[in-house]
Design an enzyme around this catalytic site. Structure first.
Site, PDB file in Angstrom:
ATOM      1  N   GLU A 113      19.952-112.857  57.415  1.00 18.22           N
ATOM      2  CA  GLU A 113      18.525-113.206  57.415  1.00 18.22           C
ATOM      3  C   GLU A 113      18.326-114.671  57.026  1.00 18.22           C
ATOM      4  O   GLU A 113      18.871-115.128  56.017  1.00 18.22           O
ATOM      5  CB  GLU A 113      17.775-112.308  56.422  1.00 18.22           C
ATOM      6  N   GLU A 180      11.261-110.397  63.345  1.00 18.64           N
ATOM      7  CA  GLU A 180      10.649-109.252  62.654  1.00 18.64           C
ATOM      8  C   GLU A 180       9.244-109.586  62.175  1.00 18.64           C
ATOM      9  O   GLU A 180       9.038-110.589  61.465  1.00 18.64           O
ATOM     10  CB  GLU A 180      11.520-108.812  61.459  1.00 18.64           C
TER      11      GLU A 180
HETATM   12  O1  KIV Z   1      18.105-103.533  58.583  1.00 22.09           O
HETATM   13  C1  KIV Z   1      17.581-103.305  59.685  1.00 22.09           C
HETATM   14  O2  KIV Z   1      17.480-102.165  60.150  1.00 22.09           O
HETATM   15  C2  KIV Z   1      17.082-104.445  60.429  1.00 22.09           C
HETATM   16  C3  KIV Z   1      16.101-104.152  61.516  1.00 22.09           C
HETATM   17  C4  KIV Z   1      14.780-103.825  60.931  1.00 22.09           C
HETATM   18  C5  KIV Z   1      16.013-105.277  62.484  1.00 22.09           C
HETATM   19  O3  KIV Z   1      17.419-105.552  60.137  1.00 22.09           O
END
Ligand code: KIV
Length: 252
Positions: A113, A180
């Site tokens: 991220e 997201e």
């Molecule tokens: O952790 C997850 O499932 C994700 C999705 C929401 C994209 O990163």
């Protein structure tokens, strides 16, 4: 259906859109693979929808390795993306080491991220020969600093930052990026700007693909469902029904 990450560029150019789902265990991965999804994500959403944690910040590398290995054992064809969990990529060295551990489980790519601030880590991963997926917009691993899950792209400052993040990840060589909880028009703008495939969640229909947390699709985690997730089944209801029927049968 996608069989290798090398096909992403072609899919971005001529479609169809990518259908992506999460998996955390062998049977689910095997069914998603049989059904023909394009990509499987071992998301750190694992923490909430499988392990009962309040958010993703309690997910560890050991948990991700355990579940990524199970998912990869269930897959014959579908490329698997594995999440680098909270605090596992504070330095480039840690990012590469932990990415290698996920790849050793059988993953085809890793995801972390962040945008501009994570470019050293992204570059180090890519330089190590590991396919890399970015994740921008609302960042669940930063929920504590952010004070909640908030939609991104509502102000000019946020839009500029999102576009800078997307451009930086693209220039670093990300094969794809998750967008997201981003204002749909901004997600579409980013999709048009970058070479990487954009995979949206709560970001409208203008991205190159969509990802959903599988329990939200199946209705197997009924205690919380994001507003954009449309369940296609009621596994929780069916489970309750079957278990109650079994109890009644045993008790006579
Ligand atoms: O952790 C997850 O499932 C994700 C999705 C929401 C994209 O990163």
């Amino acid at each position: 259906m996608l069989t290798s990450l090398a096909e992403l560029l072609q899919r971005k150019a001529s479609g169809p859109k990518l259908a992506v789902l999460t998996a955390y265990d062998y049977p689910t991965a095997r069914m998603l693979d049989d059904a023909g999804v394009d990509l499987i994500l071992v998301g750190d959403s694992l923490g909430m929808v499988v392990l009962g944690l309040p958010d993703t910040t309690g997910v560890t590398m050991d948990m991700m390795l355990h579940h990524s290995a199970a998912v990869c054992r269930g897959v014959k064809r579908t490329p698997v993306i594995a999440d680098l969990p909270f605090a596992s990529y504070r330095t480039s060295e840690a990012a590469v080491l932990n990415s290698r551990r996920l790849m050793d489980c059988g993953a085809s790519a890793v995801k972390l991220e962040g945008g501009v601030s994570m470019i050293p880590q992204a570059r180090a991963i890519i330089d190590a020969g590991i396919p890399f997926v970015g994740h921008i917009g609302m960042l669940p691993q930063s929920v504590k600093e952010e004070g909640g899950y908030k939609k991104k792209g509502k102000t000019n400052e946020q839009i500029d930052r999102l576009i800078a993040d997307a451009r930086a990840l693209d220039a670093a060589g990300a094969v794809a990026m998750v967008l997201e909880s981003i204002v749909p028009e901004v997600a579409t703008q980013i999709t048009d700007l970058v070479k990487a495939s954009t995979i949206g969640i709560g970001a409208g229909s203008g991205t190159d693909g969509q990802v959903l947390v599988t329990p939200d699709l199946l209705g197997s985690f009924p205690w919380f469902r994001p507003p954009f997730a449309k369940p296609h089944a009621d596994i929780a209801g069916e489970t309750l029904r079957a278990v109650r029927e079994y109890i009644a049968e045993v008790r006579g």
